[in-house]
Design a protein around this motif. Structure first.
Motif, PDB file in Angstrom:
ATOM      1  N   GLU A   1      87.990 -57.206  98.557  1.00 39.16           N
ATOM      2  CA  GLU A   1      86.622 -57.515  98.168  1.00 39.16           C
ATOM      3  C   GLU A   1      86.513 -58.954  97.640  1.00 39.16           C
ATOM      4  O   GLU A   1      85.489 -59.606  97.776  1.00 39.16           O
ATOM      5  CB  GLU A   1      86.235 -56.533  97.051  1.00 39.16           C
ATOM      6  CG  GLU A   1      84.780 -56.443  96.747  1.00 39.16           C
ATOM      7  CD  GLU A   1      84.579 -55.533  95.531  1.00 39.16           C
ATOM      8  OE1 GLU A   1      83.732 -55.859  94.717  1.00 39.16           O
ATOM      9  OE2 GLU A   1      85.328 -54.524  95.388  1.00 39.16           O
TER      10      GLU A   1
ATOM     11  N   LYS B   1      86.914 -65.212  95.546  1.00 36.67           N
ATOM     12  CA  LYS B   1      85.776 -65.221  94.612  1.00 36.67           C
ATOM     13  C   LYS B   1      86.337 -64.896  93.241  1.00 36.67           C
ATOM     14  O   LYS B   1      86.930 -63.829  93.039  1.00 36.67           O
ATOM     15  CB  LYS B   1      84.778 -64.141  95.051  1.00 36.67           C
ATOM     16  CG  LYS B   1      83.682 -63.845  94.050  1.00 36.67           C
ATOM     17  CD  LYS B   1      82.752 -62.785  94.627  1.00 36.67           C
ATOM     18  CE  LYS B   1      81.882 -62.153  93.571  1.00 36.67           C
ATOM     19  NZ  LYS B   1      80.967 -61.154  94.129  1.00 36.67           N
TER      20      LYS B   1
ATOM     21  N   GLU C   1      81.732 -64.573 105.167  1.00 38.68           N
ATOM     22  CA  GLU C   1      81.152 -63.281 104.747  1.00 38.68           C
ATOM     23  C   GLU C   1      81.318 -63.041 103.247  1.00 38.68           C
ATOM     24  O   GLU C   1      80.485 -62.406 102.606  1.00 38.68           O
ATOM     25  CB  GLU C   1      81.799 -62.138 105.550  1.00 38.68           C
ATOM     26  CG  GLU C   1      81.338 -62.135 107.012  1.00 38.68           C
ATOM     27  CD  GLU C   1      82.355 -61.509 107.969  1.00 38.68           C
ATOM     28  OE1 GLU C   1      83.265 -60.796 107.489  1.00 38.68           O
ATOM     29  OE2 GLU C   1      82.244 -61.770 109.185  1.00 38.68           O
TER      30      GLU C   1
ATOM     31  N   ALA D   1      78.370 -64.644 101.951  1.00 34.72           N
ATOM     32  CA  ALA D   1      77.115 -64.105 102.496  1.00 34.72           C
ATOM     33  C   ALA D   1      76.733 -62.810 101.784  1.00 34.72           C
ATOM     34  O   ALA D   1      75.554 -62.558 101.520  1.00 34.72           O
ATOM     35  CB  ALA D   1      77.272 -63.874 103.996  1.00 34.72           C
ATOM     36  N   LYS D   2      77.742 -61.997 101.423  1.00 34.77           N
ATOM     37  CA  LYS D   2      77.374 -60.730 100.776  1.00 34.77           C
ATOM     38  C   LYS D   2      76.783 -60.942  99.381  1.00 34.77           C
ATOM     39  O   LYS D   2      76.137 -60.061  98.836  1.00 34.77           O
ATOM     40  CB  LYS D   2      78.505 -59.702 100.796  1.00 34.77           C
ATOM     41  CG  LYS D   2      79.781 -60.117 100.205  1.00 34.77           C
ATOM     42  CD  LYS D   2      80.874 -59.073 100.487  1.00 34.77           C
ATOM     43  CE  LYS D   2      82.110 -59.498  99.705  1.00 34.77           C
ATOM     44  NZ  LYS D   2      83.340 -58.955 100.125  1.00 34.77           N
ATOM     45  N   ASP D   3      76.956 -62.127  98.814  1.00 36.79           N
ATOM     46  CA  ASP D   3      76.306 -62.447  97.535  1.00 36.79           C
ATOM     47  C   ASP D   3      75.038 -63.277  97.751  1.00 36.79           C
ATOM     48  O   ASP D   3      74.435 -63.766  96.782  1.00 36.79           O
ATOM     49  CB  ASP D   3      77.252 -63.273  96.648  1.00 36.79           C
ATOM     50  CG  ASP D   3      78.486 -62.490  96.222  1.00 36.79           C
ATOM     51  OD1 ASP D   3      78.419 -61.240  96.225  1.00 36.79           O
ATOM     52  OD2 ASP D   3      79.510 -63.117  95.893  1.00 36.79           O
TER      53      ASP D   3
END
Ligand code: NAP
Length: 495
Positions: free
Chosen positions: A282, A321, A476, A479-481
């Protein structure tokens, strides 16, 4: 003695190696040329081969790329070569005799720097032999400079630190992270703590995310063997990337001393949210380059490189991240990415500010948030992205950029990282070196990721083409954030 002209003997272990020739000799010469070294210094080069002092001095002159003039000859005359195997204790006794003679000749008052520019497996042995042969027991000061990598995980780093600690106290140990010698990395604290317009906004209320990219166009070159046991995570993230994160996120220190700055950096590293094995996918992305085209040249994939396993699962790219769980940074992602064989060679930090609560000029299709870019290398400087009215007088706002370039006007005299760090060490200032507490916490953080990756080798490598900006999963991750990597091609200039 002028405070700025320290007297010392610098002993370089590994004096015929790449680092000594490419970085250490030229940096010492720059200090000499700038009058930062008095005539009271000597350099002793140690390696196993046989070489006369004259031949050693020729190699020193050659490494500086300077023509054979009086100044460089005079500089090189301070260099001495000692053939020695660092695993042989008797070599150190011969070294001691030479240092005592040079101490008298150059009035260096027993001050010694031991620079370990050798493979890491020798670091501990050298320290032990220095002590047992009495080289550290002088009337002056002695300091040891340790090159990277400092261990290959937390346990090995701890063992190495204990070994070094039996000989040197923490304030005698100078662990090099050459990023900390870079002009714009050192500038992070100045930008933050000398500018009210930034420091007031430097928190989760005004910053939406931070991005740090360190990309190289080169592949592993002739370092395949080393890189197979390291990879991007250990080679770049554990040290350089986390050090930049710490400087960007730390609280203002109460003063600019080593102790205070390092203590604030440690607090940031302690607040890094640990990544568990289950969460690693993740938060982190790994990549390995395949073949492709970089700057107009066809290049081979990592698995085809010399001394690299044809099934290698070594990471040549990492994106991550990071979350810092403290009052200032809660909720602000810090994205990092680093890799080889990427589209461009660049190290850059982008701070993205949040949009105004009610921005009358917001263009929903083309948002232009305020960005602060800190250019670390090869350009050095910063760019502030603002919005202003278009010349046409329409109501839309237009993104504009304010540039500052710190190395545009005088590239020749801009000190390089090793030059600054060597001088700091000569002066006894370890502010821009790493404390054991920083190193150990960084290793613990990174160990969890590498353990998870080592358990799961079932990964479809290569997963990015040479000449790209890494695998799709890296995009990605942002992008998911709701974010994306800023690839603004702004260049600082002073014109
Ligand atoms: P290198 O080119 O392989 O040089 C190694 C040096 O060590 C040579 O002078 C070698 O000379 C000497 N040596 C090897 N075994 C020895 C022994 N038993 N006794 C005495 N001398 C011995 O290595 P390097 O690239 O300069 O790297 C040195 C260190 O700096 C490493 O820790 C590396 O990770 C770090 N580093 C290097 C760079 C870089 O750009 N090169 C960048 C960052 C960090 P002989 O074989 O003649 O003994």
């Amino acid at each position: 003695m002028s405070e700025k002209q320290p007297k010392a003997i610098v002993v370089i272990f590994g004096a015929t190696g790449d680092l000594a020739k490419r970085k250490l000799f030229p940096s010492l010469f720059k200090l000499y040329r700038k009058n930062k070294l008095s005539d009271d210094f000597a350099v002793v080069g140690v390696a196993r081969g046989e070489m006369s002092n004259e031949d050693f001095r020729k190699s020193v002159v050659q490494s500086t790329g300077k023509s054979d003039n009086k100044q460089i000859q005079h500089f090189a005359s301070h260099f001495y070569f000692q053939s020695a195997d660092v695993t042989d204790k008797q070599s150190f006794e011969r070294l001691q005799v030479l240092l005592q003679q040079l101490d008298g000749q150059y009035h260096t008052e027993g001050n010694r720097i031991f620079y370990l520019a050798m493979a890491p497996e020798f670091f501990g042995t050298i320290c032990e032999n220095l002590k047992s042969s009495g080289l550290t027991a002088t009337d002056g000061w002695s300091r040891v400079v340790i090159e990277k990598p400092f261990g290959h995980d937390y346990e090995s780093a701890k063992d190495l630190n204990n070994q070094i600690g039996r000989v040197f106290t923490e304030d005698q140990v100078y662990r090099i992270d050459h990023y900390l010698g870079k002009e714009m990395v050192q500038n992070i604290t100045v930008i933050r703590f000398a500018n009210a317009i930034f420091e007031e906004l430097w928190n989760n209320q005004y910053i939406s995310n931070i991005q740090i990219t360190s990309s190289e166009t080169l592949g592993v070159e002739d370092r395949g063997r080393y890189y197979e046991s390291s990879g991007a995570l250990l080679d770049m993230v554990q040290n350089h990337m986390l050090q930049m994160v710490a400087l960007l996120a730390m609280e203002p220190p109460i003063n600019l001393t080593r102790d205070e700055i390092q203590s604030e950096k440690v607090k940031v590293l302690r607040a890094l949210r640990p990544v568990t094995e289950e969460e690693v996918g993740e938060y982190f992305v790994r990549g390995q380059y395949g073949s492709g085209r970089v700057q107009g040249q066809d290049v081979i994939g990592y698995r085809e490189e010399n001394n690299v396993d044809s099934d290698s699962t070594t990471d040549t790219f990492v994106a991550g991240k990071l979350m810092i769980d403290n009052y200032r940074w809660a909720g602000v992602p810090i994205y990092i990415r680093t890799g080889k064989r990427m589209e461009e060679k660049s190290t850059k930090i982008v701070i993205q500010f949040k949009d105004l609560p009610m921005n009358l000029y917001r263009d929903k299709n083309h948002p232009h948030p305020n960005l602060l870019e800190i250019h670390i290398q090869p350009d050095e400087g910063m760019t502030l992205h603002l919005n202003a009215q278009q010349k046409t007088g329409k109501e839309d706002s237009l993104p504009i950029q304010l540039h500052y370039c710190s190395n545009c006007d005088d590239k020749m005299n801009t000190p390089e990282a090793y030059e600054r760090l060597l001088f700091d060490c000569l002066l006894g200032d370890a502010t821009h070196y790493t404390h054991w507490d920083e190193v150990s916490i960084s290793w613990k953080f990174v160990d969890a990721i590498s353990k998870a990756w080592n358990k799961n080798k079932d990964i479809a490598f290569p997963n990015y083409e040479s000449g790209s900006m890494g695998p799709d999963a890296s995009d990605e991750l942002l992008a998911k954030d709701g974010f994306f990597w800023w690839t603004v091609k702004s260049k600082p200039s002073n014109s």
